[in-house]
Scaffold this motif. Structure first.
Motif, PDB file in Angstrom:
ATOM      1  N   PRO A  94      70.079  27.466  25.018  1.00 43.59           N
ATOM      2  CA  PRO A  94      70.208  26.807  23.724  1.00 43.59           C
ATOM      3  C   PRO A  94      70.145  27.820  22.588  1.00 43.59           C
ATOM      4  N   ASP A  95      70.831  27.514  21.520  1.00 44.10           N
ATOM      5  CA  ASP A  95      70.843  28.370  20.337  1.00 44.10           C
ATOM      6  C   ASP A  95      69.411  28.526  19.812  1.00 44.10           C
ATOM      7  N   ARG A  96      68.936  29.777  19.704  1.00 41.26           N
ATOM      8  CA  ARG A  96      67.567  30.019  19.237  1.00 41.26           C
ATOM      9  C   ARG A  96      67.343  29.498  17.825  1.00 41.26           C
ATOM     10  N   ALA A  97      68.403  29.429  17.038  1.00 42.96           N
ATOM     11  CA  ALA A  97      68.257  28.996  15.643  1.00 42.96           C
ATOM     12  C   ALA A  97      67.878  27.523  15.540  1.00 42.96           C
ATOM     13  N   ILE A  98      68.173  26.732  16.590  1.00 44.11           N
ATOM     14  CA  ILE A  98      67.890  25.295  16.505  1.00 44.11           C
ATOM     15  C   ILE A  98      66.914  24.820  17.569  1.00 44.11           C
ATOM     16  N   ARG A  99      66.384  25.739  18.388  1.00 47.06           N
ATOM     17  CA  ARG A  99      65.608  25.296  19.533  1.00 47.06           C
ATOM     18  C   ARG A  99      64.330  24.566  19.152  1.00 47.06           C
ATOM     19  N   ASP A 100      63.815  24.779  17.937  1.00 48.25           N
ATOM     20  CA  ASP A 100      62.614  24.078  17.501  1.00 48.25           C
ATOM     21  C   ASP A 100      62.937  22.843  16.657  1.00 48.25           C
ATOM     22  N   GLN A 101      64.217  22.574  16.446  1.00 48.12           N
ATOM     23  CA  GLN A 101      64.619  21.424  15.648  1.00 48.12           C
ATOM     24  C   GLN A 101      64.896  20.227  16.544  1.00 48.12           C
ATOM     25  N   PRO A 102      64.716  19.015  16.022  1.00 48.23           N
ATOM     26  CA  PRO A 102      65.035  17.828  16.827  1.00 48.23           C
ATOM     27  C   PRO A 102      66.504  17.800  17.222  1.00 48.23           C
ATOM     28  N   VAL A 103      66.792  17.229  18.386  1.00 48.32           N
ATOM     29  CA  VAL A 103      68.173  17.061  18.832  1.00 48.32           C
ATOM     30  C   VAL A 103      68.837  15.997  17.963  1.00 48.32           C
ATOM     31  N   SER A 104      69.968  16.342  17.357  1.00 51.63           N
ATOM     32  CA  SER A 104      70.672  15.396  16.492  1.00 51.63           C
ATOM     33  C   SER A 104      71.627  14.527  17.301  1.00 51.63           C
ATOM     34  N   VAL A 105      72.056  13.440  16.707  1.00 50.33           N
ATOM     35  CA  VAL A 105      73.044  12.567  17.328  1.00 50.33           C
ATOM     36  C   VAL A 105      74.316  13.346  17.632  1.00 50.33           C
ATOM     37  N   GLU A 106      74.720  14.183  16.687  1.00 45.94           N
ATOM     38  CA  GLU A 106      75.959  14.953  16.850  1.00 45.94           C
ATOM     39  C   GLU A 106      75.852  15.953  18.003  1.00 45.94           C
ATOM     40  N   GLU A 107      74.699  16.604  18.119  1.00 42.90           N
ATOM     41  CA  GLU A 107      74.508  17.592  19.184  1.00 42.90           C
ATOM     42  C   GLU A 107      74.531  16.930  20.560  1.00 42.90           C
ATOM     43  N   ILE A 129      77.548  15.379  25.682  1.00 43.83           N
ATOM     44  CA  ILE A 129      78.038  14.316  26.564  1.00 43.83           C
ATOM     45  C   ILE A 129      79.555  14.407  26.715  1.00 43.83           C
ATOM     46  N   ARG A 130      80.244  14.614  25.617  1.00 44.87           N
ATOM     47  CA  ARG A 130      81.706  14.688  25.678  1.00 44.87           C
ATOM     48  C   ARG A 130      82.173  15.927  26.427  1.00 44.87           C
ATOM     49  N   LEU A 131      81.457  17.051  26.239  1.00 44.56           N
ATOM     50  CA  LEU A 131      81.828  18.277  26.936  1.00 44.56           C
ATOM     51  C   LEU A 131      81.696  18.122  28.447  1.00 44.56           C
ATOM     52  N   VAL A 132      80.575  17.558  28.874  1.00 44.29           N
ATOM     53  CA  VAL A 132      80.282  17.477  30.308  1.00 44.29           C
ATOM     54  C   VAL A 132      81.060  16.355  30.991  1.00 44.29           C
ATOM     55  N   THR A 133      81.184  15.197  30.331  1.00 45.86           N
ATOM     56  CA  THR A 133      81.842  14.051  30.969  1.00 45.86           C
ATOM     57  C   THR A 133      83.350  14.042  30.764  1.00 45.86           C
ATOM     58  N   GLY A 134      83.807  14.690  29.687  1.00 45.10           N
ATOM     59  CA  GLY A 134      85.224  14.640  29.369  1.00 45.10           C
ATOM     60  C   GLY A 134      85.653  13.303  28.811  1.00 45.10           C
ATOM     61  N   VAL A 192      82.645   9.373  24.552  1.00 43.33           N
ATOM     62  CA  VAL A 192      81.454   8.554  24.326  1.00 43.33           C
ATOM     63  C   VAL A 192      80.925   8.807  22.916  1.00 43.33           C
ATOM     64  N   THR A 193      80.523   7.753  22.245  1.00 35.83           N
ATOM     65  CA  THR A 193      79.973   7.864  20.894  1.00 35.83           C
ATOM     66  C   THR A 193      78.491   7.526  20.909  1.00 35.83           C
ATOM     67  N   VAL A 194      77.679   8.455  20.424  1.00 33.25           N
ATOM     68  CA  VAL A 194      76.236   8.219  20.328  1.00 33.25           C
ATOM     69  C   VAL A 194      75.950   7.612  18.966  1.00 33.25           C
ATOM     70  N   LYS A 195      75.428   6.411  18.945  1.00 33.25           N
ATOM     71  CA  LYS A 195      75.144   5.726  17.688  1.00 33.25           C
ATOM     72  C   LYS A 195      73.739   6.042  17.174  1.00 33.25           C
ATOM     73  N   SER A 196      72.779   6.166  18.097  1.00 32.62           N
ATOM     74  CA  SER A 196      71.410   6.490  17.693  1.00 32.62           C
ATOM     75  C   SER A 196      70.630   6.990  18.898  1.00 32.62           C
ATOM     76  N   ILE A 197      69.557   7.724  18.618  1.00 36.66           N
ATOM     77  CA  ILE A 197      68.650   8.211  19.648  1.00 36.66           C
ATOM     78  C   ILE A 197      67.325   7.482  19.479  1.00 36.66           C
ATOM     79  N   LYS A 198      66.823   6.918  20.564  1.00 36.17           N
ATOM     80  CA  LYS A 198      65.538   6.214  20.527  1.00 36.17           C
ATOM     81  C   LYS A 198      64.423   7.205  20.818  1.00 36.17           C
ATOM     82  N   GLY A 199      63.503   7.351  19.894  1.00 37.31           N
ATOM     83  CA  GLY A 199      62.442   8.338  20.049  1.00 37.31           C
ATOM     84  C   GLY A 199      62.999   9.731  19.862  1.00 37.31           C
TER      85      GLY A 199
END
Length: 561
Positions: free
Chosen positions: A274-287, A292-297, A300-307
């Protein structure tokens, strides 16, 4: 510990607590509870204001479930599994898939050894597990308490520690350690510098995670292999899930897993750390969506993250030693690896059990010489094996054609037979681990059970063997009519003794043939015998007790003579 005892400590050495545990995750809480059950005054410091509810391991292995059972926490674990089971059933119903709890009943509806698990996303078949294997037969009943999520495990361990009087102080950042010395210059403790002022403790247990400050301040090297993957795990609200397959799936660009609870998604992409510049930041919806799109091809649209979502890698490193003076490491502070199969939580639980009683014995003044150093010598090889196990899984997940062919060989040729499946389940369950322990006899090799983890067995008084470990003492089983029990009385307060004439129905065969059995507080068999010669058994039992439980109580020695 009583207030008067604490005051005595302060008067003698200026210490406020005998042990300070840094980190209130499952490992830190369990080692603190093990210290407290032995009467040690312990404080736990954690930098977070509240327990971490980030989604992590979805279950515990059999060895960890048995740890909870031996400390009286089985009912709480069973309740947690039942709650989790409802979520698993909901996902299975929505997707038309079996739940991970299925396949756990043997012929006739009997509870069977839990066989759910996977290696690099290749699942073990329950019908291929040899339920008659004597190692499996010695560990009955754990299937009712293995599907316990990490957050629930942490919660029940927190309640357990609190019930034992452990003080957990949250929102405290530990920033430094300095030795404390008496008037003669002898080191008697450690001063912890924190955001709330100094804490003076006799010993420090660093359970503060993979980037452990305690490990760094103690000067302990952390060696291993660099990461090649970035992974994510989250509970999310998503559109387009109908394009994805439930379960583990390998693709040319990585691996993803959908389920086994609603909204749970995991991805592994072979794009480096993972990019060291963001490793301490929360995972964003966009990230998360990008992964998901990279791995699954699939779009898929992520609308929100729970927790909170997690971001991790397959960085695999281990501390070269788990002890530097009065600082000891446990859990992720001692070893890190990819989270495949959820082995980190289980490895940390094993560390906590092994360390807890040994450090307590040292603090309480009865530890045999060198006992605390056996923590590293016993646990280091176990973690090294787990690290290699996770590295192998990463290698098997790569997306190239040759690795895909290797996966087919592993699944079709290796995991399609009983012997291999049984071996894999025994290994992932944690019950196959074994320490190389001395037998206590100069000329004889140890009994085959010595060094292995105790299972469970019914006893003649209606109790179970596991019921006798609640106090955290050694447990001795005497089937020779009392001479072993009489001998163990010399170690008053350290040994709980069970006397029965013979094994009862339902006792596993490996335990049925024993005439004597000594188990350490961490559930590891220290001595076992099948001899009918009481004098011979007593002589070797004394050696084993002296080796692990220290010098016999002097007052009782005099009475015995």
């Amino acid at each position: 510990m009583s207030h008067s005892s604490t005051a005595l400590i302060e008067t003698r050495s200026g210490l406020e607590h005998q042990v300070g545990v840094v980190g209130a995750g499952p490992t830190g809480l369990l080692v603190a509870a093990e210290l407290a059950i032995a009467g040690v005054d312990v404080v736990v410091l954690d930098r977070y204001e509240a327990p971490d509810t980030t989604i992590k391991a979805g279950s515990i292995n059999v060895a960890t479930a048995e740890i909870l059972d031996r400390r009286g926490l089985r009912p709480a674990a069973q309740a947690a599994q039942q709650r989790f089971g409802e979520e698993l059933k909901a996902f299975a119903a929505a997707h038309g898939t079996p739940t991970p709890m299925s396949g756990r009943l043997a012929a006739g509806g009997r509870a069977s050894f839990p066989s759910t698990g996977h290696f690099a996303g290749l699942f073990f078949r329950p019908d291929l597990l040899d339920q008659t294997d004597p190692r499996i037969a010695a560990h009955p009943g754990a299937g009712s308490s293995v599907m316990v999520r990490q957050s629930e495990t942490e919660a029940l361990l927190g309640a357990h520690a609190e019930a034992l009087g452990v003080e957990v102080i949250r929102g405290v950042e530990v920033t430094g350690i300095d030795p404390l010395r008496d008037d003669q210059g002898v080191e008697v403790g450690i001063a912890l510098s924190t955001s709330r002022g100094p804490f003076r403790v006799g010993w420090v247990v660093g359970a503060d995670g993979g980037r452990s400050l305690m490990r760094h301040l103690a000067g302990i090297d952390f060696v291993g292999t660099d990461p090649e993957t970035t992974g994510y795990q989250a509970i999310a609200e998503m559109d387009g899930l109908e394009r994805l397959r439930p379960g583990w799936n390998h693709t040319p660009t990585g691996v993803y897993s959908l389920g086994p609870i609603p909204g749970r998604i995991l991805t592994v992409q072979f794009t480096g750390a993972p990019d060291r510049a963001i490793r301490d930041q929360p995972v964003s919806v966009e990230e998360l969506q990008a992964s998901i799109r990279l791995v699954t091809g699939q779009p898929v649209t992520v609308k929100s993250i729970k927790g909170r979502a997690t971001r991790w890698s397959d960085n695999a490193r281990q501390a070269v030693t788990y002890r530097a003076g009065r600082v000891l490491l446990a859990g992720d502070a001692a070893h890190v690896h990819s989270p495949f199969s959820g082995q980190g939580l289980n490895l940390g639980a094993g560390d906590a059990m092994n360390l807890g009683w040994k450090l307590a014995a040292t603090v309480n003044g009865w530890a045999p010489e060198g006992l605390l150093d056996t923590y590293t010598t016993e646990r280091h090889p176990i973690a090294a094996q787990v690290l290699d196990w996770t590295r192998a899984q990463v290698a098997l997940m790569r997306g190239d054609d040759k690795t895909a062919q290797l996966r087919r060989v592993v699944q079709q040729d290796l995991l399609s037979n009983t012997a291999t499946t049984t071996y894999m389940v025994l290994t992932t369950s944690g019950i196959a681990q074994r320490y190389e322990l001395d037998s206590g006899e100069d000329e004889k090799p140890p009994h085959a059970l010595v060094g292995s983890v105790i299972g469970d067995a019914p006893l003649s008084d209606g109790s179970r063997l596991a019921d006798h470990f609640h106090t955290g003492r050694f447990v001795l089983l005497d089937r020779l009519g009392g001479p072993l029990a009489h001998t163990s009385a010399r170690w008053s307060g350290r040994v709980e003794t069970i006397v029965e004439d013979t094994a009862v129905a339902g006792c596993p065969e490996s335990y049925r043939v024993l005439t004597g059995l000594l188990v350490r507080p961490d559930g590891v068999i220290a001595w076992a015998t099948e001899t009918a010669d009481a004098d011979e058994a007593v002589a070797v039992l004394i050696a084993a007790l002296s080796q692990w439980a220290g010098t016999a109580t002097q007052i009782l020695e005099a009475v015995t003579r």
